[in-house]
Design a protein around this motif. Structure first.
Motif, PDB file in Angstrom:
ATOM      1  N   LEU A 419       0.823  -1.206   0.000  1.00  0.00           N
ATOM      2  CA  LEU A 419       0.000   0.000   0.000  1.00  0.00           C
ATOM      3  C   LEU A 419       0.859   1.258   0.000  1.00  0.00           C
ATOM      4  O   LEU A 419       0.573   2.234  -0.710  1.00  0.00           O
ATOM      5  N   ASP A 420       1.924   1.241   0.794  1.00  0.00           N
ATOM      6  CA  ASP A 420       2.816   2.408   0.860  1.00  0.00           C
ATOM      7  C   ASP A 420       3.471   2.675  -0.490  1.00  0.00           C
ATOM      8  O   ASP A 420       3.567   3.834  -0.941  1.00  0.00           O
ATOM      9  N   LYS A 421       3.936   1.623  -1.141  1.00  0.00           N
ATOM     10  CA  LYS A 421       4.645   1.796  -2.414  1.00  0.00           C
ATOM     11  C   LYS A 421       3.682   2.140  -3.554  1.00  0.00           C
ATOM     12  O   LYS A 421       4.005   2.937  -4.442  1.00  0.00           O
ATOM     13  N   VAL A 422       2.489   1.554  -3.529  1.00  0.00           N
ATOM     14  CA  VAL A 422       1.491   1.876  -4.542  1.00  0.00           C
ATOM     15  C   VAL A 422       1.078   3.343  -4.438  1.00  0.00           C
ATOM     16  O   VAL A 422       0.886   4.020  -5.446  1.00  0.00           O
ATOM     17  N   LEU A 423       0.963   3.821  -3.219  1.00  0.00           N
ATOM     18  CA  LEU A 423       0.636   5.225  -3.008  1.00  0.00           C
ATOM     19  C   LEU A 423       1.628   6.140  -3.722  1.00  0.00           C
ATOM     20  O   LEU A 423       1.237   7.101  -4.409  1.00  0.00           O
ATOM     21  N   LEU A 424       2.912   5.837  -3.597  1.00  0.00           N
ATOM     22  CA  LEU A 424       3.942   6.650  -4.244  1.00  0.00           C
ATOM     23  C   LEU A 424       3.830   6.588  -5.762  1.00  0.00           C
ATOM     24  O   LEU A 424       4.025   7.600  -6.455  1.00  0.00           O
ATOM     25  N   GLU A 425       3.507   5.413  -6.294  1.00  0.00           N
ATOM     26  CA  GLU A 425       3.404   5.267  -7.744  1.00  0.00           C
ATOM     27  C   GLU A 425       2.153   5.949  -8.296  1.00  0.00           C
ATOM     28  O   GLU A 425       2.175   6.537  -9.384  1.00  0.00           O
ATOM     29  N   VAL A 426       1.069   5.864  -7.553  1.00  0.00           N
ATOM     30  CA  VAL A 426      -0.188   6.446  -8.012  1.00  0.00           C
ATOM     31  C   VAL A 426      -0.067   7.964  -8.163  1.00  0.00           C
ATOM     32  O   VAL A 426      -0.655   8.565  -9.084  1.00  0.00           O
ATOM     33  N   GLU A 427       0.699   8.575  -7.289  1.00  0.00           N
ATOM     34  CA  GLU A 427       0.861  10.029  -7.341  1.00  0.00           C
ATOM     35  C   GLU A 427       1.526  10.503  -8.636  1.00  0.00           C
ATOM     36  O   GLU A 427       1.419  11.674  -8.998  1.00  0.00           O
ATOM     37  N   LYS A 428       2.163   9.576  -9.345  1.00  0.00           N
ATOM     38  CA  LYS A 428       2.838   9.926 -10.596  1.00  0.00           C
ATOM     39  C   LYS A 428       1.929   9.793 -11.816  1.00  0.00           C
ATOM     40  O   LYS A 428       2.297  10.223 -12.918  1.00  0.00           O
ATOM     41  N   ILE A 429       0.758   9.184 -11.645  1.00  0.00           N
ATOM     42  CA  ILE A 429      -0.116   8.896 -12.787  1.00  0.00           C
ATOM     43  C   ILE A 429      -1.040  10.079 -13.053  1.00  0.00           C
ATOM     44  O   ILE A 429      -1.786  10.520 -12.176  1.00  0.00           O
ATOM     45  N   GLU A 430      -0.993  10.576 -14.253  1.00  0.00           N
ATOM     46  CA  GLU A 430      -1.777  11.746 -14.643  1.00  0.00           C
ATOM     47  C   GLU A 430      -3.275  11.428 -14.589  1.00  0.00           C
ATOM     48  O   GLU A 430      -3.736  10.400 -15.067  1.00  0.00           O
ATOM     49  N   GLY A 431      -4.007  12.332 -13.989  1.00  0.00           N
ATOM     50  CA  GLY A 431      -5.462  12.179 -13.901  1.00  0.00           C
ATOM     51  C   GLY A 431      -5.939  11.399 -12.708  1.00  0.00           C
ATOM     52  O   GLY A 431      -7.155  11.304 -12.474  1.00  0.00           O
ATOM     53  N   TRP A 432      -5.031  10.810 -11.946  1.00  0.00           N
ATOM     54  CA  TRP A 432      -5.401  10.059 -10.749  1.00  0.00           C
ATOM     55  C   TRP A 432      -5.136  10.904  -9.513  1.00  0.00           C
ATOM     56  O   TRP A 432      -4.118  11.609  -9.442  1.00  0.00           O
ATOM     57  N   GLU A 433      -6.044  10.816  -8.547  1.00  0.00           N
ATOM     58  CA  GLU A 433      -5.860  11.551  -7.303  1.00  0.00           C
ATOM     59  C   GLU A 433      -6.220  10.675  -6.100  1.00  0.00           C
ATOM     60  O   GLU A 433      -7.145   9.862  -6.170  1.00  0.00           O
ATOM     61  N   ILE A 434      -5.461  10.847  -5.036  1.00  0.00           N
ATOM     62  CA  ILE A 434      -5.721  10.111  -3.796  1.00  0.00           C
ATOM     63  C   ILE A 434      -6.953  10.711  -3.127  1.00  0.00           C
ATOM     64  O   ILE A 434      -7.051  11.928  -2.961  1.00  0.00           O
ATOM     65  N   VAL A 435      -7.906   9.856  -2.750  1.00  0.00           N
ATOM     66  CA  VAL A 435      -9.122  10.322  -2.086  1.00  0.00           C
ATOM     67  C   VAL A 435      -8.843  10.509  -0.601  1.00  0.00           C
ATOM     68  O   VAL A 435      -8.292   9.627   0.063  1.00  0.00           O
ATOM     69  N   SER A 436      -9.233  11.659  -0.090  1.00  0.00           N
ATOM     70  CA  SER A 436      -9.071  11.953   1.338  1.00  0.00           C
ATOM     71  C   SER A 436     -10.274  12.770   1.808  1.00  0.00           C
ATOM     72  O   SER A 436     -10.748  13.644   1.078  1.00  0.00           O
ATOM     73  N   PRO A 437     -10.813  12.467   3.004  1.00  0.00           N
ATOM     74  CA  PRO A 437     -10.334  11.468   3.947  1.00  0.00           C
ATOM     75  C   PRO A 437     -10.669  10.046   3.498  1.00  0.00           C
ATOM     76  O   PRO A 437     -11.663   9.830   2.790  1.00  0.00           O
ATOM     77  N   ASN A 438      -9.849   9.114   3.905  1.00  0.00           N
ATOM     78  CA  ASN A 438     -10.054   7.707   3.617  1.00  0.00           C
ATOM     79  C   ASN A 438      -9.510   6.914   4.800  1.00  0.00           C
ATOM     80  O   ASN A 438      -8.398   7.167   5.250  1.00  0.00           O
ATOM     81  N   PHE A 439     -10.288   5.990   5.309  1.00  0.00           N
ATOM     82  CA  PHE A 439      -9.945   5.328   6.567  1.00  0.00           C
ATOM     83  C   PHE A 439      -9.457   3.898   6.406  1.00  0.00           C
ATOM     84  O   PHE A 439      -9.150   3.235   7.392  1.00  0.00           O
ATOM     85  N   GLU A 440      -9.393   3.413   5.156  1.00  0.00           N
ATOM     86  CA  GLU A 440      -8.991   2.018   4.964  1.00  0.00           C
ATOM     87  C   GLU A 440      -8.325   1.853   3.609  1.00  0.00           C
ATOM     88  O   GLU A 440      -8.916   2.175   2.572  1.00  0.00           O
TER      89      GLU A 440
END
Length: 502
Positions: A419-440
């Protein structure tokens, strides 16, 4: 004996019968007898005296033997047992607050929707279902196996408490419907059928619906049968939902109702044979709750859709608080919000676990249905159909769920590393955004026109598995999202991604 392996969050579950390769029996009558002694000891440590325990079971083949063993263990410790026979999990909680029964505790022998060879125990006091820490404490006591048995054994009596529980539901629907022309039969003229899947929910047809005037002809699989010969009693199971949907169409019913094995979960089907479960069920009961409690907070699990959030917050003017998977998690979160002054009357999972503040925050499939039937009766008197309440709910065009198995022994640590490493990779993908708040886990929204959706990657509550939920409003959108996800997670050798193959 590894007692801790029997813990399943806030329940106890194990293998009670032979029949499935690779699943050795670990929940024997002897083990259950020890658990009963440990539970009585735990109640005594909590300050209970003159203990009476109401015990019920679903239709599982191992139920009778394990119930007998539980009664033997508990009575050896001086506790009295009320044998409630076939019952529902919610009914066993109600036994602890019933004025006539006044049980110190309630115990339900069930393993919910799991295969026929499984069984388990759920525990209640008048404060509600036991939490994870309580189950841990009971199993710790069991592991020591040092009990001081009572000089005089407790007594065993028999009581069909499901009759009392049914009467409670009947009276609730009558009072809520307030039918002026026929108070006793507010469902008269409606055809409503039940699919109990041969679990414990068959009582609802004759002891609830029929008494309210509904025509229940066409109801199916009402008789308890632990072989579950027709389909798994599970509102999330595709075959089970198909069965009740077809039955509604065949019998031209106004509504179909389906329960899981122990009746703490449910779903419904509209007159056209369309399933109302998962997000649709949450939307429907939210519409009812927010009419009664405007602006209040609906607590759900983590895999609910963006369309549901829009429906709750934009159309119903409520607040959607998306939390974690696990029915105890959503219940405890709703209770926590109330304690902080944030009004929350509903905690519900996509699985069909629904707990209402007005009903002791008890996850009760029959009470959820009763609540919907009250609304159905009211609307029917006005010539309005129940499903009109969710006409504006946006459904995803595509939806998929994958289960990725972790091959490492320390699966929790490895899963969190992913999960930690995927988070870092996702931040590099254009058009994708991390949803917050998120509890799981990790929830990601794609704003790309060819994807327009979201995914959630998380750890399973108990198993070496990472569930992955993906939804899209675009045809082919899930496939495009999944292509990128595969690229991100393929380097992890300890994660089996064979389920993602096209």
């Amino acid at each position: 004996m590894d007692w801790k392996k029997l813990q399943n969050g806030s329940d106890i579950r194990g293998v009670a019968l032979e029949g499935i390769s690779g699943e050795p029996i670990n929940l024997t009558p002897k083990v259950v007898s020890v658990i009963a002694k440990a539970f009585v000891s735990w109640l005594q440590e909590e300050g209970s005296k003159d203990i009476t325990i109401a015990v019920g079971m679903d239709s599982r083949l191992s139920g009778s033997a394990l119930k007998t063993a539980f009664a033997e263990g508990a009575t050896c410790m001086g506790a009295n047992i009320v044998d409630c026979h076939i019952a529902s999990t919610p009914a066993m909680f109600m036994a602890t607050i019933d004025e006539n029964l006044k049980a110190t505790a309630g115990v339900m022998l069930t393993a919910s929707h799991l295969p026929f060879n499984r069984n388990g125990l759920k525990f209640f006091t008048s404060n509600g279902g036991l939490d994870k820490k309580d189950i841990t404490a009971i199993l710790d006591i069991a592991a020591n196996i040092q009990f001081i048995e009572a000089p005089v054994k407790g007594k065993i009596t028999s009581y069909e408490f499901i009759d009392d529980y049914s009467s409670f539901l009947v009276n609730y629907i009558r009072k809520g419907a307030k039918n002026k022309s026929d108070y006793d039969q507010p469902l008269k003229g409606l055809k409503i059928i039940v699919d109990a899947g041969n679990g414990a929910g068959g009582f609802f047809a004759d002891k609830v619906l029929a008494k309210l005037g509904a025509n229940t002809n066409g109801s199916q699989f009402l008789n308890p049968d632990g072989h579950f010969p027709n389909h798994i009693p599970n509102p999330e199971d595709e075959d089970a939902m198909h069965s009740i949907c077809e039955a509604v169409k065949l019998n031209k019913a106004d509504l179909g109702i389906i329960f899981d094995t122990d009746v703490d979960r449910s779903a419904v089907v509209d007159k056209n044979g369309n399933p109302i479960n998962r997000n649709s069920l949450i939307a429907l009961i939210s519409a009812v709750i927010l009419k009664e409690h405007p602006g209040s907070t609906i607590v759900t699990d983590s895999i609910t859709s963006d369309g549901l959030t829009k429906f709750i917050e934009h159309d119903l003017k409520g607040k959607h608080h998306r939390f974690k998977r696990g029915y105890k998690n959503v219940i405890n979160e709703s209770m926590r919000l109330n304690s902080l002054g944030e009004e929350s009357w509903l905690a519900i999972e996509t699985s069909g676990h629904a707990a209402l503040r007005e009903n002791y925050f008890l996850d009760d499939g029959a009470y959820l249905v009763a609540k919907l039937l009250v609304e159905m009766a009211r609307l029917n008197a006005q010539g309005i159909e129940l499903t009109q309440l969710i006409e504006t709910l946006e459904q995803p065009l595509e939806s998929k769920e994958y289960r990725l198995h972790i091959l490492e022994n320390d699966f929790a640590t490895y899963g969190n590393q992913i999960l930690d490493k995927v988070l870092l990779e996702v931040e590099k993908i254009e058009g994708w955004e991390i949803v917050s708040p998120n509890f799981e886990g990790l929830r990601v929204r794609s704003n790309n026109p060819s994807e327009e959706g979201w995914f959630l990657l998380r750890m399973s509550l108990h198993d070496p598995v990472m569930p992955l939920n993906v939804e899209s409003q675009i045809e082919g959108g899930v496939s495009k999202i999944m292509k990128k996800i595969r690229q991100v997670i393929s380097p992890f050798a300890g994660l089996d991604i064979s389920a993602l193959k096209d």
